[in-house]
Scaffold this motif. Structure first.
Motif, PDB file in Angstrom:
ATOM      1  N   LEU A  45       0.654  -1.134   0.080  1.00 36.42           N
ATOM      2  CA  LEU A  45       0.027   0.180  -0.046  1.00 36.42           C
ATOM      3  C   LEU A  45       0.694   1.242   0.003  1.00 36.42           C
ATOM      4  O   LEU A  45       0.193   2.309  -0.431  1.00 36.42           O
ATOM      5  N   TYR A  46       2.178   1.157   0.705  1.00 31.29           N
ATOM      6  CA  TYR A  46       2.873   2.510   0.697  1.00 31.29           C
ATOM      7  C   TYR A  46       4.063   2.338   0.310  1.00 31.29           C
ATOM      8  O   TYR A  46       4.562   1.451   0.398  1.00 31.29           O
ATOM      9  N   THR A  47       4.752   3.598  -0.163  1.00 26.79           N
ATOM     10  CA  THR A  47       6.001   3.499  -0.614  1.00 26.79           C
ATOM     11  C   THR A  47       6.944   3.902   0.701  1.00 26.79           C
ATOM     12  O   THR A  47       6.394   3.968   1.910  1.00 26.79           O
ATOM     13  N   ASN A  48       8.112   3.349   0.521  1.00 28.34           N
ATOM     14  CA  ASN A  48       9.093   3.442   1.653  1.00 28.34           C
ATOM     15  C   ASN A  48       9.204   4.816   2.196  1.00 28.34           C
ATOM     16  O   ASN A  48       9.437   5.209   3.291  1.00 28.34           O
ATOM     17  N   LYS A  49       9.187   5.880   1.232  1.00 27.92           N
ATOM     18  CA  LYS A  49       9.112   7.185   1.639  1.00 27.92           C
ATOM     19  C   LYS A  49       8.023   7.621   2.385  1.00 27.92           C
ATOM     20  O   LYS A  49       8.149   8.335   3.428  1.00 27.92           O
ATOM     21  N   GLU A  50       6.975   7.222   2.186  1.00 30.51           N
ATOM     22  CA  GLU A  50       5.597   7.656   2.817  1.00 30.51           C
ATOM     23  C   GLU A  50       5.604   6.622   4.159  1.00 30.51           C
ATOM     24  O   GLU A  50       5.230   7.343   5.238  1.00 30.51           O
ATOM     25  N   LEU A  51       6.319   5.714   4.359  1.00 34.64           N
ATOM     26  CA  LEU A  51       6.367   5.053   5.694  1.00 34.64           C
ATOM     27  C   LEU A  51       7.370   5.760   6.363  1.00 34.64           C
ATOM     28  O   LEU A  51       7.048   5.928   7.591  1.00 34.64           O
ATOM     29  N   ALA A  52       8.453   6.337   6.035  1.00 31.25           N
ATOM     30  CA  ALA A  52       9.370   6.803   6.775  1.00 31.25           C
ATOM     31  C   ALA A  52       8.871   8.285   7.281  1.00 31.25           C
ATOM     32  O   ALA A  52       9.148   8.633   8.383  1.00 31.25           O
ATOM     33  N   ILE A  53       8.023   8.824   6.512  1.00 33.08           N
ATOM     34  CA  ILE A  53       7.738  10.299   6.697  1.00 33.08           C
ATOM     35  C   ILE A  53       6.577  10.339   7.591  1.00 33.08           C
ATOM     36  O   ILE A  53       6.577  11.147   8.507  1.00 33.08           O
ATOM     37  N   ARG A  54       5.356   9.707   7.404  1.00 36.04           N
ATOM     38  CA  ARG A  54       4.277   9.694   7.998  1.00 36.04           C
ATOM     39  C   ARG A  54       3.708   8.475   8.635  1.00 36.04           C
ATOM     40  O   ARG A  54       2.704   8.666   9.449  1.00 36.04           O
TER      41      ARG A  54
END
Length: 95
Positions: A45-54
């Motif tokens: 569902l999520y990109t690694n960047k999205e997981l890291a940021i929010r």
């Protein structure tokens, strides 16, 4: 038997999930033990960047609408059941 920190189900095996992906600097940051279906669903569902940021804590993940619908469903599934992970349309398009 293990307990998934995300869905709360008792399962035969959990995998280590870096709450901040290693590729985003999370090698030595907090981790969580997740069942295989939850772990796969998060990365579908999520990109690694999205997981890291929010979405870098279990409470933040549980509050997100996309994973919340999945959690409502997976909690009803037996811990031994094999489930398939499907990518969300928005995630597919980001490739």
């Amino acid at each position: 038997m293990d307990v998934c920190e995300l869905c709360g189900r008792t399962v035969t095996k959990c995998t280590l999930h870096h709450l901040t992906p290693k590729e985003e600097g999370g090698s030595f940051k907090p981790t969580a033990w997740l069942c295989v279906p939850c772990h796969k669903q998060i990365h579908a569902l999520y990109t690694n960047k999205e997981l890291a940021i929010r979405l870098n804590t279990i409470p933040q993940l549980k509050e997100d609408d996309r994973i919340r619908r999945y959690l409502k469903w997976i909690k009803k599934q037996p811990g031994t059941k094999s489930v398939k992970t499907k990518k969300a349309n928005s995630r597919k398009q980001k490739k």
